[in-house]
Each structure stands twice: as C-alpha cells, then as structure tokens.
Design an enzyme around this catalytic site. Structure first.
Site, mmCIF file in Angstrom:
data_model
loop_
_atom_site.group_PDB
_atom_site.id
_atom_site.type_symbol
_atom_site.label_atom_id
_atom_site.label_comp_id
_atom_site.label_asym_id
_atom_site.label_seq_id
_atom_site.Cartn_x
_atom_site.Cartn_y
_atom_site.Cartn_z
ATOM 1 N N HIS A 1 -0.766 23.133 -10.688
ATOM 2 C CA HIS A 1 0.537 23.500 -10.136
ATOM 3 C C HIS A 1 1.203 22.290 -9.479
ATOM 4 O O HIS A 1 0.555 21.552 -8.749
ATOM 5 C CB HIS A 1 0.351 24.613 -9.096
ATOM 6 C CG HIS A 1 1.600 25.378 -8.820
ATOM 7 N ND1 HIS A 1 2.653 24.856 -8.106
ATOM 8 C CD2 HIS A 1 1.968 26.627 -9.166
ATOM 9 C CE1 HIS A 1 3.614 25.766 -8.028
ATOM 10 N NE2 HIS A 1 3.234 26.849 -8.662
ATOM 11 N N ARG B 1 11.931 8.624 6.929
ATOM 12 C CA ARG B 1 11.745 8.468 5.494
ATOM 13 C C ARG B 1 10.391 7.862 5.186
ATOM 14 O O ARG B 1 10.267 6.813 4.564
ATOM 15 C CB ARG B 1 12.889 7.646 4.927
ATOM 16 C CG ARG B 1 14.148 8.504 4.910
ATOM 17 C CD ARG B 1 15.378 7.712 4.945
ATOM 18 N NE ARG B 1 15.657 7.166 3.628
ATOM 19 C CZ ARG B 1 16.785 6.564 3.327
ATOM 20 N NH1 ARG B 1 17.737 6.442 4.244
ATOM 21 N NH2 ARG B 1 16.974 6.079 2.134
ATOM 22 N N HIS C 1 3.931 11.812 5.071
ATOM 23 C CA HIS C 1 2.676 11.956 5.806
ATOM 24 C C HIS C 1 1.552 11.474 4.886
ATOM 25 O O HIS C 1 1.502 11.864 3.717
ATOM 26 C CB HIS C 1 2.468 13.422 6.191
ATOM 27 C CG HIS C 1 1.294 13.656 7.093
ATOM 28 N ND1 HIS C 1 -0.004 13.576 6.670
ATOM 29 C CD2 HIS C 1 1.222 13.950 8.409
ATOM 30 C CE1 HIS C 1 -0.825 13.821 7.666
ATOM 31 N NE2 HIS C 1 -0.095 14.056 8.754
ATOM 32 N N PRO C 2 0.613 10.631 5.367
ATOM 33 C CA PRO C 2 -0.349 9.990 4.458
ATOM 34 C C PRO C 2 -1.226 10.981 3.673
ATOM 35 O O PRO C 2 -1.513 10.742 2.495
ATOM 36 C CB PRO C 2 -1.204 9.126 5.390
ATOM 37 C CG PRO C 2 -0.916 9.604 6.771
ATOM 38 C CD PRO C 2 0.472 10.165 6.754
#
Lengths: 303, 303
Positions: free
Chosen positions: B83, B166, B169-170
C-alpha cells in the site's frame, strides 16, 4: 432507556374531554422507566390511543395507573362514538421492541390481566398471541356486541372471561389485553380515481381473502387528490415485510393498467423494517444490522 | 455516548507486529469518551486501519495518543508493503456522524494537525474537505512519491506542509489529516465471468471518468465464484445514494446483457443511508427519520 423494551398501545373510550385525556397521559408517564411517545385522540370515534415504551415492569405499572385514572373518568353507559368498544380501557396490547420475546409479552399480558381483575374488578379477555383459545385471537370477535351487548354475552359459557367473574364492570365494561407484533400502517397510492380498482387490489393482497397472511387492507378514496389508495396494516412485518406488500400491490395494479404513484408509512416504524426493505431492494447478499454504524456505537462496551 | 459524535479512521504503516498493533489500539481507546469499533490489519499492505468514534475532543486526544504510541514503534526507513504510504501514521480523516458539521471536522483536522507538528515534529498536510488548496484535496496527489520521494518533494514550494517545517520526520515521514464524509464500500456482483464488462461498467459509473460525482469504482474478478464485481466506494452517500449507484450499475449491466446477482456492503454503514434506500425503493411520499421507533425512544425527553 434500558436494553429491554416493550411497547404498549392502550386504547381508551374517551376522545373529547381534554382534562380527562391529560390526566390519563399523566398517569401513564409518571413512572421513571417509561416514555409516552404519542397521544392520538379522535372526537368522532370518542377514543384516544396512547403509545408508550419502557421496560416490562415499568410498562405494566403504567397500564395499572391508566386503569386507576380512567375508571373514575369514563362511564360507558353514557359513551357514544363511531368506534366499537366494550371497555373504558378498551384494548391493551403489549409489543416486543428490543431484548424481549413474544413469550415475555404474553406473560406480561397475563400478569397485568390478573391484576386488572383483582384491583379494579374489570373482567379481562386475552387476545392475539396471548389468547387462551383460537376463537379469541381476533379482537373484533371478542368485542362483537360491544358494551351494550356484553352483559348477556359474558354469561355465555364460551365467553367466560380469562380473568374475573362473569359480570361486567358497571361503568368500565370489560377489557381485552393481549400481545402482538409491531403494527405498521402502510398506504399505497394509485394513479387512478377508480375506487373499484383499489378495492379489488385490497381484496387480492389481504390475508383474509387469500392474500398475504399478515396484511389487512382496504381500498379508500383520497378525494382531495382525485386518486385512490390501498390502506394496509402489516400485522407482522417480520413475516410479511413492507417490500413484499408493496411488490404485490404493484403487480396487482399493473394487471389493472394502474401505476403506484407513491406510498406512506403512517406513524412509527421499527428500524429493522426499513433495514429489511433496503436489504431487499439493494439485493444485499449478507447484510447484518450489526453493520449499522449507530448500532455499533450504542452496543460497543465502554472503554 | 454523547450526542456529538465524530468518527476517525486512522491508517498506520504497521500490519504485521501484533504487539505494536495492540499497543496502538490500546492508546486509541484509553480515553473515557471514545470507542474503538474496528481494527483491520493487512500484512501484505503492512498497514492497519482503526475505526473509532467519540466526542470531538475525545477523538482528538485519542489521535494524539496514537502518534505517541506509533512513533517509537514504526520506522518507515525499514517499511516495505503493497500500500502506498508517506507516514508512520499515514492518514487521519475526521468524519461527522451525529450533531457535528463538516466545518466542525475541518476545524478538528486543523487543530490536531497543528498539535501533531508541535508535539511530534511530523509535518502535516490537510486533505479533502480540510485542504488548504484545491490540488491538496486528493490524498493520492499528496502521497505521490511516498516516503522515499518525500525528502525532495517537501522542498518544492508548492508542497510546503500546512503545519510544520519543510523537513521530513526521519522515521515517521509526514501525515495527511483531513475531513470527509462517511465512506461506504458497496460492491455489486454481476452474472458473468467477463472482467471486461465489470471494468466497462466501473468506468461508466465512477465520477472521474464521467459517471456519478461521488463514486469511485473498479472492476474486479471474484475468481472463486467465477463472476466479476463492480467494487465501489461511495464518498458522499448523501449526494450519491446507494440506490442511485446500484440503479446505474444495473442499467449499464443490462446494456451488456448481464444481470446483477447480488451486492454487499463491506464494513459499516450509517442508518440514514439504509433509511434513504428504503425510502427510495418503497416510493415513500414524505418519510421522516423521526418516524423510526428507535429514534423516538432515544430522543424522547425523560419523564
């Protein structure tokens, strides 16, 4: 409201005196676990129909309070109206709504019937699902003769009351108490002014003349609209659903070259009857009411 | 549950680790005013879809608890599934159910979006009814490029997040938070094995290719039954009701000489959508949901 719900639709022989009607409504709804949903008075019929719901014990208590309120206010010796009647509190059906069986409602009818005789000395006949013998299932059969004829009728062996002695209450007559399924009033309007067509269709669809087992039907004219109507009562919507009644009226109407122009449900309808119609016409292969969002919300455990 | 109800259907990028899924479910339902109705995990998609309802504040708090539970447990750098996804908590829609408007759900999406950035440093895109510009209405458009492509996408002027800086998130990527109507999954089965017919009908009925505005549709084969299916999502059942979608599929199928052999609603459906189908097919002239017995019971005043 709780999970066990019974409906009762008591009919009383007073449709004109507002104060008396309000006193009876107040008596019905003074319990903490019942709600009075509807009051319909008809001055011509001189009759009022109350609709209340609640838990079984709450509804039983409400009906007994209704007798206490009705008896001093209604004197059948003076009562003249269009609707047949034999009692001050004329008819009391109990209807399973949620979490109760028909057997529960039959038991409720018997319990309330016994108390009505013991407390108020009004003889009681059990009818429909609560009937003690087949010829007492039909309310019209029990009531035949009405209040005026009942002093004699009650003396006949086959018309001994189910609860009470063979003597009519002098002002309150006798009462029919029973159990039945929820009744849906469903009318189908036809694109013709010909009353004969409506009457022929009513004859074709009603159980008594060979049609659907749980349908009562009449052909009536809607004079203001210039059309006619098949006016039906569905007395067991689980066994004779709305969709089947409509589809049969539609195909009988087509045989007369007449179209169905619309329908109406008068008064209340259980959600299950509408779910069933949606299920039928949408051709669902395996629908469960548990799929209804609102049911899941109300039935999910807390947490 | 209270009278104001919102549904939320958060999708998270974890469909295999039972302990992680249970921890997230526990986080969602630990509030006193929310209920978790459903949890659907798909290992191939590596994705879980939760369905919860509750009052607006309760649902907002639950979603923030979900982020707190998901972030330490999901690392998108390691995530492979069928997905498409761009975030650990990938999508969060708010859906009006009862006593709340779409505007309320848009406000809720904005409030939760702001908090997700402030507390968790996950950038947020608002979508569908909550979108800040037309090209962000479509979730697929926002998600295009997925987690792997988002480090670059987020730097493009037109893809600055609605909340946050901008920078992705890691491990948790970015999240889409929005407001939409209740979605009904409605499938229509056809009496043919010819997949081309199902695909042609799907094309005819779906909004994107000229059909009904709020219908998404695919033609799929049901190999085990030897038939095909038009698999639909109704994205606004109030404006494109079940009956209209079915009737159009039926008339398109007839054009191919094919019959509808059955249908199914997958998952939950609001009662109003079923009442509306009953109303349509029963041809009721003036039906009101207030006529439904169960509604009268739950809405009547105490007494």
């Amino acid at each position: 409201m709780g999970e066990r719900l019974v409906e009762s639709v008591p009919n009383v022989s007073e449709g004109r005196d507002r104060a008396a009607i309000e006193a009876m409504a107040a008596a019905l709804q003074s319990g903490p676990t019942v709600r009075l949903l509807d009051v319909q008075s008809d001055p011509d019929h001189h009759r009022t129909v109350f609709t209340l719901v609640g838990d079984p014990d709450g509804v039983a208590d409400a009906i007994l309070r209704l007798f206490a309120a009705a008896l001093p206010r209604i004197d059948l010796r003076l009562h003249r109206g269009e609707h047949p009647r034999m009692g001050a509190v004329d008819v009391v059906p109990f209807v399973p709504v949620r979490g109760v069986t028909m057997a529960d409602c039959v038991a409720l009818a018997r319990r309330v019937g016994r108390e009505v005789w013991e407390r108020f000395r009004v003889p009681v006949y059990l009818y429909e699902e609560a009937a003690s013998r087949p010829e007492r299932r039909d309310l019209a059969e029990i009531r035949r003769g009405e209040f005026e004829g009942f002093a004699d009728k009650i003396l006949r062996e086959e018309w001994a009351p189910d609860f009470g002695e063979r003597v009519l209450h002098p002002t309150a007559g006798a009462t029919a108490i029973g159990a039945r399924e929820f009744l849906i009033a469903f009318n189908v309007n036809l694109g013709t002014a010909d009353l004969k067509v409506a009457k022929a269709i009513a004859r074709a669809v009603r159980g008594s003349s060979g049609g659907l087992r749980y349908v009562k039907a009449l052909g009536v004219a809607l004079a203001d609209r210039g059309i006619v109507q098949v006016s039906m009562n569905l007395t067991n919507y689980k066994k004779t659903p709305l969709a089947r009644a409509l589809d049969l009226v539609r195909s009988e109407a087509a045989r007369h070259g007449v179209a169905v122009v619309g329908t109406e449900i008068v008064g209340l309808v259980p959600e299950e009857a509408l779910f069933s119609a949606a299920d039928h016409y949408l051709r669902l292969e395996r629908f469960s009411p548990d799929q209804v969002l609102e049911r899941r919300i109300s039935s999910a455990p807390d947490g």
